[in-house]
Motif scaffolding. Structure first.
Motif, mmCIF file in Angstrom:
data_model
loop_
_atom_site.group_PDB
_atom_site.id
_atom_site.type_symbol
_atom_site.label_atom_id
_atom_site.label_comp_id
_atom_site.label_asym_id
_atom_site.label_seq_id
_atom_site.Cartn_x
_atom_site.Cartn_y
_atom_site.Cartn_z
ATOM 1 N N ASN A 211 8.159 18.663 3.865
ATOM 2 C CA ASN A 211 8.915 19.544 4.754
ATOM 3 C C ASN A 211 10.357 19.776 4.352
ATOM 4 O OD1 ASN A 211 6.985 20.215 7.007
ATOM 5 N ND2 ASN A 211 6.761 18.021 6.819
ATOM 6 N N ALA B 244 2.126 -5.039 4.678
ATOM 7 C CA ALA B 244 1.317 -3.998 4.035
ATOM 8 C C ALA B 244 1.192 -2.770 4.928
ATOM 9 C CB ALA B 244 -0.074 -4.536 3.695
ATOM 10 N N ILE B 245 1.011 -2.990 6.244
ATOM 11 C CA ILE B 245 0.897 -1.855 7.165
ATOM 12 C C ILE B 245 2.231 -1.126 7.266
ATOM 13 C CG2 ILE B 245 0.412 -1.171 9.537
ATOM 14 C CD1 ILE B 245 -1.457 -3.539 9.721
ATOM 15 N N ALA B 246 3.327 -1.905 7.286
ATOM 16 C CA ALA B 246 4.644 -1.280 7.398
ATOM 17 C C ALA B 246 4.918 -0.394 6.197
ATOM 18 C CB ALA B 246 5.729 -2.343 7.526
ATOM 19 N N GLU C 208 3.547 6.993 3.898
ATOM 20 C CA GLU C 208 3.004 8.220 4.488
ATOM 21 C C GLU C 208 4.119 9.056 5.118
ATOM 22 O OE1 GLU C 208 -0.594 9.221 4.504
ATOM 23 O OE2 GLU C 208 -0.090 7.973 2.799
ATOM 24 N N ALA C 209 5.070 8.370 5.769
ATOM 25 C CA ALA C 209 6.182 9.096 6.399
ATOM 26 C C ALA C 209 7.006 9.814 5.334
ATOM 27 C CB ALA C 209 7.056 8.146 7.195
ATOM 28 N N LEU D 11 -1.899 7.642 -0.284
ATOM 29 C CA LEU D 11 -2.438 6.297 -0.204
ATOM 30 C C LEU D 11 -3.447 6.038 -1.316
ATOM 31 C CD1 LEU D 11 -2.119 4.054 1.887
ATOM 32 C CD2 LEU D 11 -4.269 4.783 2.832
ATOM 33 N N LEU E 250 2.754 0.894 4.173
ATOM 34 C CA LEU E 250 1.805 2.008 4.223
ATOM 35 C C LEU E 250 2.379 3.133 5.085
ATOM 36 C CD1 LEU E 250 -1.970 1.531 4.994
ATOM 37 C CD2 LEU E 250 -0.721 3.299 6.137
ATOM 38 N N GLY E 251 2.876 2.758 6.263
ATOM 39 C CA GLY E 251 3.468 3.753 7.152
ATOM 40 C C GLY E 251 4.669 4.421 6.530
ATOM 41 N N PHE E 252 5.471 3.618 5.845
ATOM 42 C CA PHE E 252 6.661 4.147 5.191
ATOM 43 C C PHE E 252 6.278 5.187 4.143
ATOM 44 C CE2 PHE E 252 9.502 3.756 1.503
ATOM 45 C CZ PHE E 252 10.665 4.215 2.076
ATOM 46 N N LEU F 127 0.835 -1.198 0.000
ATOM 47 C CA LEU F 127 0.000 0.000 0.000
ATOM 48 C C LEU F 127 0.867 1.244 0.000
ATOM 49 C CD1 LEU F 127 -2.728 -1.047 2.523
ATOM 50 C CD2 LEU F 127 -3.031 -0.517 0.146
ATOM 51 N N VAL G 190 5.304 12.947 4.243
ATOM 52 C CA VAL G 190 5.458 14.033 5.220
ATOM 53 C C VAL G 190 6.846 14.653 5.093
ATOM 54 C CG1 VAL G 190 5.478 14.626 7.659
ATOM 55 C CG2 VAL G 190 3.829 12.973 6.810
ATOM 56 N N ILE G 191 7.863 13.819 4.866
ATOM 57 C CA ILE G 191 9.218 14.342 4.703
ATOM 58 C C ILE G 191 9.297 15.229 3.456
ATOM 59 C CG2 ILE G 191 11.609 13.687 4.221
ATOM 60 C CD1 ILE G 191 11.122 11.230 6.003
ATOM 61 N N THR H 265 -3.552 2.913 -3.753
ATOM 62 C CA THR H 265 -4.731 2.062 -3.889
ATOM 63 C C THR H 265 -5.126 1.907 -5.348
ATOM 64 O OG1 THR H 265 -5.458 3.070 -1.853
ATOM 65 C CG2 THR H 265 -7.030 1.674 -2.965
ATOM 66 N N ILE I 241 13.129 0.395 3.257
ATOM 67 C CA ILE I 241 12.010 -0.278 3.928
ATOM 68 C C ILE I 241 12.080 -1.785 3.704
ATOM 69 C CG2 ILE I 241 10.454 0.189 1.961
ATOM 70 C CD1 ILE I 241 9.356 -0.050 5.575
#
Lengths: 287, 290
Positions: free
Chosen positions: A106, A90-92, A98-99, A204, A94-96, A33, A102-103, A208, A75
């Protein structure tokens, strides 16, 4: 005419990313994801290289692909080595993803959330078509190689594959890196086509959409996901269906496919199987 | 300042815990990640919002209504999208994709019909504050935390003390055996989804009051996954512990380090836990079964 042309180009760019994810999800059986993040890395790398450093387009494009491949290792190495369950992975990722977004929002060099405007529009139809054709060829050869066979074996049964001497970690990592390179390439083409990129383009939702094309097209098929992604991009655009209703349809389609036809549009076969006289329509890759 | 940050963190953690409990309940029984949980939370918030603004009900009725609404939505969701997959014993990957589809479908349906506007709840608690020592904390924060604790304690009692609770725990350890012993699995799973949906409704109302109501608010549940992973997937005390830990840590990071890097930090924490301690703080064995 320009409008149709731009839809075709966008669809082809999307197809390259879908091709990459198809190698990872369709053939290696790992659910991701976060592949939009690799598209973002490719887009930003190649855009920044041509924008600030005047690197030639093709070199920047290649650099985008390579950068996405390298980022995928960040990752991939820890999570694949830990042999996470498929949904943990998949969750890991996904978090990667999104992180990473965010980077990007910024950093100084990416111009933050405002996005990077005025990238030179080098991407034309011939360029995209050549990239897509090359991508299909490489993917086909990769999947027919020893490595591809190992990927398919892992999808069918990781434990049995490992017993048979397939190295799980290395094969999965390779498959992830190859798919990330495809996504990076697609991102570079996208940046130089739209001439504007912004972190919100790689959320995301994008991941998807890529996944929807792979699943709808068929896990374990190259042509299925390509057809699906073309249909997903081109049809709603041509019918002028608003973006949000398209996403409603994506969601519904994913559920319906899982409930009624989990093997997807093409199942495990390729489009060419229908044209072959004595071809086995169920395909050979099902093994 | 320190105490205030701690209490704010605990209250956010309480909401994370409410979300993580619903997620963990489903995970523990069906063994898949229910990505649609966030969409159910979002719909619960909309139900509460409609009750509060259209019918101008009080807080208690709004809460009850959104618990009921989200519970029913969760049960329908299971019936339509998961039950046939579950009966043919499809791999959990299929269930997860189906859940993902539900999330995208529900979220964008709201987007397309109700619109992307941000809505605010009426101010149930005003801006009342309680002073503790030299710092003051809002009543809402304290209330949310205490309510979350009470709700999770209630669920724990339900699961350990009642016949249905025992059936759920039996289902967690072995579904086939459980159905052989005469438990109606379809009913059991509906109850689990009803409970998970109820908790989603509570979380939705609190999230909506604390922040705002909008179609993509369900993505806050990314935090619920993180909380559930930290605490141990499928464990209820774990979900509570994980939620509180995450809430407190996040609040401290955003007030002492940088608010922008808060999410990066949380996701890094998630990946670190998945890699080094996939069972979480209180979870059971999570090895993939052969």
């Amino acid at each position: 005419m320009d409008y149709i042309l731009s839809i075709v180009i966008l669809a082809c760019i999307n197809m390259i990313a879908v091709l990459g994810l198809s190698i990872f999800t369709g053939f290696t059986g790992l659910f991701s994801l976060g592949h939009a993040a690799f598209v973002a890395v490719g887009a930003y790398t190649s855009a920044i290289l041509t924008y600030y450093y005047y690197v030639p387009f093709y070199l920047a494009l290649a650099a985008g692909g390579v950068a996405a491949g390298l980022v995928s290792l960040v990752i991939g190495v820890p999570t694949l080595r830990a042999k996470l369950r498929s949904d943990y992975f998949a969750i890991a990722i996904l978090g990667f993803g999104e992180a990473l977004r965010v980077i990007l929002e910024n950093l100084e060099i990416t111009n933050g959330a405002r996005g990077l405007p005025g990238i030179d529009g080098f991407t034309t139809l011939p360029v995209v078509l050549v990239c897509l054709a090359g991508g299909v060829l490489v993917a086909r050869n990769f999947l027919r190689s020893r490595w591809g066979a190992a990927c398919i074996a892992i999808r069918e049964d990781p434990v049995a594959a490992e017993m048979a001497g397939v190295r799980l970690f290395r094969t999965r990592l390779l498959s992830l890196a190859v798919s990330a390179v495809y996504c990076g390439l697609s991102g570079g083409l996208l940046a130089h086509f739209l001439s504007f990129i912004q972190p919100v383009m790689f959320t995301l939702v994008q991941s998807t959409q890529l996944l929807a094309a792979v699943i709808a097209g068929g896990m374990g098929s190259i042509s299925g996901p390509l057809i699906a992604s073309f249909v997903f991009i081109a049809l709603p655009e041509a019918l002028r269906v608003a973006q949000m209703w398209r996403l409603v349809a994506y969601g519904l389609l994913l559920v319906l496919i899982m409930v009624y036809r989990p093997q997807g549009l093409m199942g495990y076969s390729e489009i060419s199987a229908f044209f072959r006289k004595n071809g086995n329509p169920e395909g050979r890759s099902r093994s | 300042m320190f105490l205030q940050t701690l209490i704010t963190g605990l209250s956010i953690g309480g909401i994370y815990a409410l979300m993580a409990v619903g997620y963990s309940l489903v995970f523990s029984v069906l063994n898949f990640s229910n990505f649609a949980h966030g969409a159910v939370i979002m719909l619960g918030a909309y139900v509460g919002l409609a009750l509060a603004t259209k019918f101008s009900l009080g807080f208690g009725l709004v809460l009850a209504g959104s618990i009921a609404g989200a519970g029913i939505i969760a049960v329908l969701n299971e019936r339509l999208a998961y039950s046939s997959l579950r009966r043919r014993k499809a791999p959990s990957l299929y269930l997860m994709i189906s859940a993902m589809g539900c999330a995208v479908f529900l979220e964008n349906l709201v987007y397309a019909t109700i619109g992307s506007r941000f809505y605010a709840f009426p101010e149930f608690f005003g801006r009342q504050v309680i002073s503790i020592g030299r710092s003051s904390v809002s009543l809402l924060d304290v209330g949310a935390f205490l309510f979350a604790l009470a709700a999770i304690l209630g669920l724990h009692l339900f699961i350990t003390r009642t016949r249905t609770g025992i059936a759920i725990r039996a289902g967690v350890s072995d579904m086939t055996m459980c159905s052989l012993m005469g438990v109606d699995l379809d009913r059991l799973i509906s109850i689990v989804f009803l409970l998970a949906g109820g908790f989603a409704g509570v979380a939705g109302v609190f999230l909506g009051i604390k922040y705002l109501v909008y179609p993509t608010m369900g993505w806050v549940t990314n935090k619920a996954y993180i909380a559930a992973v930290i605490g141990g997937l499928g464990s209820l005390p774990g979900a509570l512990a994980g939620g509180l830990v995450l809430g407190v840590v996040e609040t401290f990071v955003s007030s002492y380090v940088s608010s922008v890097m808060r999410d990066v930090f949380s996701f890094t924490l998630l990946i670190a836990f998945l890699v080094w301690r996939p069972n979480g703080l209180l979870g059971q064995d999570s090895e993939e079964k052969v």
